[in-house]
Design an enzyme around this catalytic site. Structure first.
Site, PDB file in Angstrom:
ATOM      1  N   GLU A 449       0.808  -1.221   0.000  1.00 41.41           N
ATOM      2  CA  GLU A 449       0.000   0.000   0.000  1.00 41.41           C
ATOM      3  C   GLU A 449       0.841   1.272   0.000  1.00 41.41           C
ATOM      4  O   GLU A 449       0.732   2.114   0.886  1.00 41.41           O
ATOM      5  CB  GLU A 449      -0.971  -0.028   1.181  1.00 41.41           C
ATOM      6  CG  GLU A 449      -2.021  -1.124   0.998  1.00 41.41           C
ATOM      7  CD  GLU A 449      -2.994  -1.213   2.144  1.00 41.41           C
ATOM      8  OE1 GLU A 449      -4.195  -1.331   1.876  1.00 41.41           O
ATOM      9  OE2 GLU A 449      -2.552  -1.199   3.313  1.00 41.41           O
ATOM     10  N   GLU A 512      -4.859 -10.035   0.448  1.00 47.94           N
ATOM     11  CA  GLU A 512      -5.605  -9.764   1.675  1.00 47.94           C
ATOM     12  C   GLU A 512      -7.087  -9.946   1.353  1.00 47.94           C
ATOM     13  O   GLU A 512      -7.577  -9.429   0.347  1.00 47.94           O
ATOM     14  CB  GLU A 512      -5.363  -8.345   2.202  1.00 47.94           C
ATOM     15  CG  GLU A 512      -3.950  -8.080   2.678  1.00 47.94           C
ATOM     16  CD  GLU A 512      -3.747  -6.639   3.163  1.00 47.94           C
ATOM     17  OE1 GLU A 512      -4.755  -5.976   3.531  1.00 47.94           O
ATOM     18  OE2 GLU A 512      -2.599  -6.171   3.154  1.00 47.94           O
TER      19      GLU A 512
END
Length: 1030
Positions: A449, A512
């Site tokens: 991220e 995820e």
């Protein structure tokens, strides 16, 4: 510009990165891999002098050369906040200070560490290195008053040569650590902000001539029969003149020598490279299923044959290739069933001991997990050794996350800034060098991220230049421009299926998903069905492994867990850190048990149950099922009718085979075939007979002819009526109804109070984390949590030995003009049974999902012994039920309560045919629904559970809240992920259902036998909609 706010200065005097290994004095000692047995290893963990400062300049100048006798102490390793210094703060993605790259707050929390270490004569003439395996964030090192150097990169090993500064005897080591640095901008992971020396510190001694680094590689022939082991070795000579040495190398398979040879007359001048390679015939291959390890031992000798050092390395023969859009490990298709694991200890924060790390890995293996992503940074070097040993495929992630820039709409700000390239590239280079020799690592991940840009591309090329034997991952390279695997996170099931229908040219994973916050995650089965359907989806990693709660104790001795805001920290992301499959203390949660079943590598399918025909499917990729046994049991309403064991044989990896079960003669009762699969042999992580999976198949419904309930103690009912209430009295009971609410307010049986709180139809539940978005977006704004109920009509009818109480109410929220017109019909029979028919007709406009359609009441708190015929033994929900089966279960109200650290709805049991709650003498209440219902019971009120923010805020009631729910919303994983799928949604719409409430006494027949009777004498067929007549 100072050093901690200068991105061009990532270190000073830190040694070049290299593999993690140690030197020993003998082959036997080396093969223990116990670094503490090495004569040239000196641990420095333990008690250090320590003082905390709010500003770096507050550290006294004399600190580097003088032991501060009046300072306090701290344990190393530790996060200093966990030792009472500074402040803890939890954010998911935001920086806790203003963004002003590369600057950080001038009030920069600083820890000053000191300790004395003593060197014996054996260290004379040796190179002396000091290694820090983890320091957060920026640190400087001083020895005996001399500056050694500094380093950044909190979760990477930093190594310094202090040979010129140390002496035999006592030495003063001083370390100044600052919490914030320019590097903080790339260390913005979802975790507590904390600081300190949080991993081990130790000294390593080296002869002047030694092995500096080495890289091991294994390659198979085309048939994957034989393999080549090759090793590139870097030797170093610190003496003034060249040295002639011999490098011996031996590969051990247990005690058997597989290969042994030497490189003679090896002249070493400064840094010198050497290499060797040899063929190993038919080696045992390493995989997560069979983590077979060899020992490579390298012995360096001087010209006289004296041993300078012995260096061991575990070797696993393993490769990974990409072919036809898939990756193959040892030429086998593989699916990665993974978890994202943070370092966290509920008492120590990120200072995680190896005993806890090892327990994590044991739990993963026990629950069928075969892969772990080191989210989102390198772990302690010994973590990878344990993964090699236990058998876990590792996605090794680099310490890069700049998520905080997303809050200003520019997540790629520094990731796409060429000035930061050195910072980014250095981190992947250091990471790969340190862990390159571990067979468990199959994927390097460039970080998490941080947007996308030039620095990610530079990292990829640097990684491939160092290691072309592994795959490279980075999720935010959304088009897989450079990376080897295309990846997404929190992709919902329909889109995931679409990805499978239209494969990308590169292998795909979801790095995820299934956010495991609080009660959940739900929907794992639907995800797994998609994964199994499409070979191109080769990996999935649940977020996340463990809660990050910090254990605390209140004034009454109650243990609870702190999260964001509990330290006065702001901004914070509140309880978003409580999102693991296991609790903070490593206790497995219900979500982990569900995941274990969903990903179980041995699948059992029904073919023709009438003939006892099943199918076994082997979802192992390397291993047959020869080490597994199937245990079959036929159960009929709590009784075992037959058992059978079948040793599974000759089921090849990724294949299936027929199974035949011998079924007994079945009677009229409902019957199920239960299957448990166990692993026969004892392993490092489990005892012999460890259960792998459980399955249940219905064999037949109950076909017994219903017998009406007709006890011989019934007496005529009497009805007492006044202005405020009416009371129905029978043989040993009395029930009073309020004419103001239309509900029963008292129910006395044999002098005991059965009812403690008025029953009511219920459309709300204590919010679970995975429903927070629905709560904040729908339910709270529409006031579902404070719906009011108003009586519209109340009628009493008495005839033929029974009394009917009919209440018509409206349940609706304030402010709005929608709601439910509800009808309660209570039939009270002379024999003591109370039949309840509930129905509702919606009015107004509310076309949305709701938490439940149910019924709740308060009953005597002594009725805490529970028996039920339904799905158990653990809590279960419509989209989280694979780990539980239907049977007769016995428990207690306390044991059925899942005590989440952030209180929320819990403890549900589905498909309940009957349940009984009794006291220790067997007196209590039997519930027999017309069709299976959801059931839960708490020692707390719904309002208390909903309002409480921590488990110690729960206030135990004197009574029990009994919930009998017609429909219950699935869990989903929408705390950060997928909404509840359509199949498991509950809508605010018309409903009808019913059940019988029957007091039971210890001297009477058991609840199970009573539940077999027919109740209601036609009442339910008259008063329930057709959908409930089945």
């Amino acid at each position: 510009m100072n050093r901690w706010e200068n991105i061009q200065l990532t270190h000073e005097n830190r040694l070049a990165p290299r593999a993690y290994f140690f030197s020993y004095d003998s082959v036997a000692q080396a093969r223990t891999f116990a670094r503490e047995t090495s004569s040239l290893f000196l641990p420095l963990s333990g008690q250090w002098n320590f003082h905390f400062f709010d500003h770096p300049l507050q550290v006294p100048e004399a600190f580097t050369s003088e032991l501060m006798a009046d300072w306090g102490h701290i344990t190393v390793p530790a996060m200093w906040q966990m030792e009472g210094h500074g402040k803890l703060q939890y954010t998911d993605e935001g920086f806790p200070f203003p963004i002003d790259v590369p600057f950080v707050p001038s009030d920069n929390p600083t820890g000053a560490y000191q300790r004395i270490f003593t060197l014996s004569d054996g260290w004379q003439g040796k190179q002396t290195l000091i290694k820090f395996d983890g320091v957060e964030t920026y640190f400087e090192v001083y020895v005996n008053g001399q500056y050694v150097g500094f380093s950044k990169g909190s979760r990477l090993t930093a190594e310094f040569d202090i040979s010129a500064m140390v002496k035999t005897g006592d030495n003063l080591l001083c370390v100044r650590v600052m919490q914030w640095a320019d590097s903080t901008y790339v260390e913005d992971q979802d975790m507590w902000w904390s600081a300190g020396i949080f991993r081990d510190v130790y000294l390593v001694g080296k002869h002047l001539t030694h092995i500096n680094d080495f890289t091991v590689r294994t390659d198979f022939d085309e048939a994957y029969c034989d393999a080549t082991l090759s090793c590139e070795v870097v030797l170093e000579n610190l003496a003034a003149s060249p040295v002639v040495t011999t490098l011996e190398y031996t590969l051990f398979d247990g005690e058997r020598v597989v290969h042994s040879s030497a490189i003679d007359h090896l002249a070493i001048e400064k840094l010198t490279s050497a290499s060797f390679a040899f063929t190993v015939e038919q080696p045992q291959q390493w995989s997560a299923e069979s983590p077979y390890l060899y020992h490579l031992v390298m012995t360096l000798k001087d010209a006289n044959g004296n041993v300078l050092e012995v260096v061991p390395q575990r070797v696993g023969f393993r490769d990974i290739k990409v072919r036809d859009g898939l990756f193959w490990i040892n030429n086998r298709y593989v699916m990665l069933h993974g978890v994202n694991r943070h370092d966290n200890d509920h008492r120590k924060g990120r200072a995680v001991g190896m005993d806890r790390v090892e327990k994590d890995l044991q739990l993963m293996k026990q629950h069928n997990i075969n892969s772990v992503r080191t989210a989102h940074y390198p772990n302690d070097p010994r973590f990878y050794e344990l993964c090699d040993i236990y058998g876990l495929f590792v996605m090794a992630e680099t310490d890069v996350e700049s998520h905080g820039f997303a809050n200003v709409g520019d997540i790629s700000r520094i990731t796409d800034d060429p000035q930061w390239e050195k910072v980014y590239v250095e981190r992947i280079v250091r990471h790969i060098h340190a862990q390159k020799n571990h067979p468990s690592i199959i994927i390097w991940s460039l970080g998490n991220e941080s947007g996308y840009g030039c620095n990610i591309r530079a990292m990829y090329h640097a990684a491939k230049a160092l290691d072309d034997t592994r795959l490279v991952h980075y999720e935010e390279d959304r088009d897989a421009e450079v990376v080897d695997i295309i990846s997404t996170m929190y992709t919902r099931v329909p889109l995931m299926n679409e990805f499978g229908e239209y494969p990308h040219p590169k292998p795909r994973i979801i790095c995820e998903y299934a956010h495991a916050m609080g009660n959940g995650p739900g929907g794992l089965t639907e995800y797994q069905n998609v994964f199994y359907k499409h070979d191109c989806i080769q990996g999935h990693y649940v977020w996340e492994w463990c809660d990050h709660g910090i254990q605390a104790q209140d004034d009454h001795g109650n243990v609870w867990y702190k999260f964001g805001g509990d330290y006065g920290d702001y901004p914070n992301n509140y309880n978003f850190c409580l999102d693991g499959l296991i609790y903070s203390d490593q206790t497995p949660g219900p979500g982990l048990k569900e995941y274990k079943q969903v990903i179980a590598p041995v699948k059992i399918h029904a073919r023709d149950l009438t003939r006892g025909e099943l199918k076994v499917e082997n979802k192992l990729w390397f291993t047959t099922l020869d080490d597994y046994t199937l245990h079959a049991e036929v159960r009929a309403e709590g009784e075992t009718l037959a058992t059978q064991q079948i040793k599974l044989r000759d089921v090849a990896p990724n294949s299936e085979a027929p199974l035949q079960i011998t079924l007994p003669q079945l009677d009229a009762r409902e019957a199920f075939l239960n299957i448990t699969v166990t692993k026969d042999s004892r392993t490092r992580y489990s005892e012999a007979g460890h259960p792998i999976a459980t399955y249940q198949f219905p064999l037949k419904e109950n076909t017994a002819q219903p017998v009406p309930f007709a006890p011989n103690n019934a007496r005529p009912l009497t009805l007492e009526d006044d202005r405020l209430s009416c009371t129905v009295r029978g043989y040993n009971f009395a029930i009073t109804f309020s004419k103001m609410s239309g509900k029963p307010t008292s129910w006395q049986v044999n002098g005991e109070s059965l009812l403690t709180r008025e029953p009511k139809i219920n459309f709300f539940k204590p919010m679970i984390d995975n429903h927070k978005q629905e709560y904040e977006g729908l339910w709270q704004p529409n006031h579902l949590q404070i719906m009011q109920e108003h009586l519209r009509d109340f009628a009493v009818e008495q005839s033929d030995g029974e009394v009917l109480i009919i209440s018509r109410t409206v349940i609706a929220p304030p402010v709005f003009d929608f709601g439910m017109r509800c009808t309660y019909i209570w039939r009270i029979a002379a024999d003591g049974q109370v039949n309840v028919a509930l129905s509702g007709e919606r009015y107004g406009d509310y076309p949305h999902i709701i938490p439940c359609i149910g019924f709740t009441m308060g009953i005597n708190g002594e009725y805490d012994q529970v028996a039920y015929y339904g799905r158990g033994p653990g809590e279960n929900y419509a989209d989280s039920q694979q780990a539980n089966i239907i049977d007769i279960w016995r428990s207690t109200v306390d044991a059925m309560f899942e005590n989440y650290p952030f209180p929320q709805n819990n403890g549900n049991r589905q498909h309940v045919r009957w349940t009984a709650l009794t006291n220790r003498h067997g007196n209590g209440l039997l519930v027999v629904p017309q069709r299976p219902i959801n059931f839960s019971a708490w020692h707390y009120t719904q309002e208390n559970i909903h309002a409480a923010q921590h488990c110690n805020e729960l206030q135990r009631s004197d009574d029990i809240t009994l919930n009998l729910d017609h429909q219950l919303l699935g869990l989903g994983s929408n705390s950060w992920g997928s909404e509840v799928l359509d199949s498991w949604r509950v809508w605010f719409r018309d409903f009808s259902y019913g059940f019988t409430l029957l007091p039971v006494s210890g001297g009477e027949a058991t609840a199970q036998s009573l539940a077999s009777y027919e109740f209601g004498a036609g009442f339910f067929s008259t008063n329930l909609h057709s959908e409930n007549k089945q």
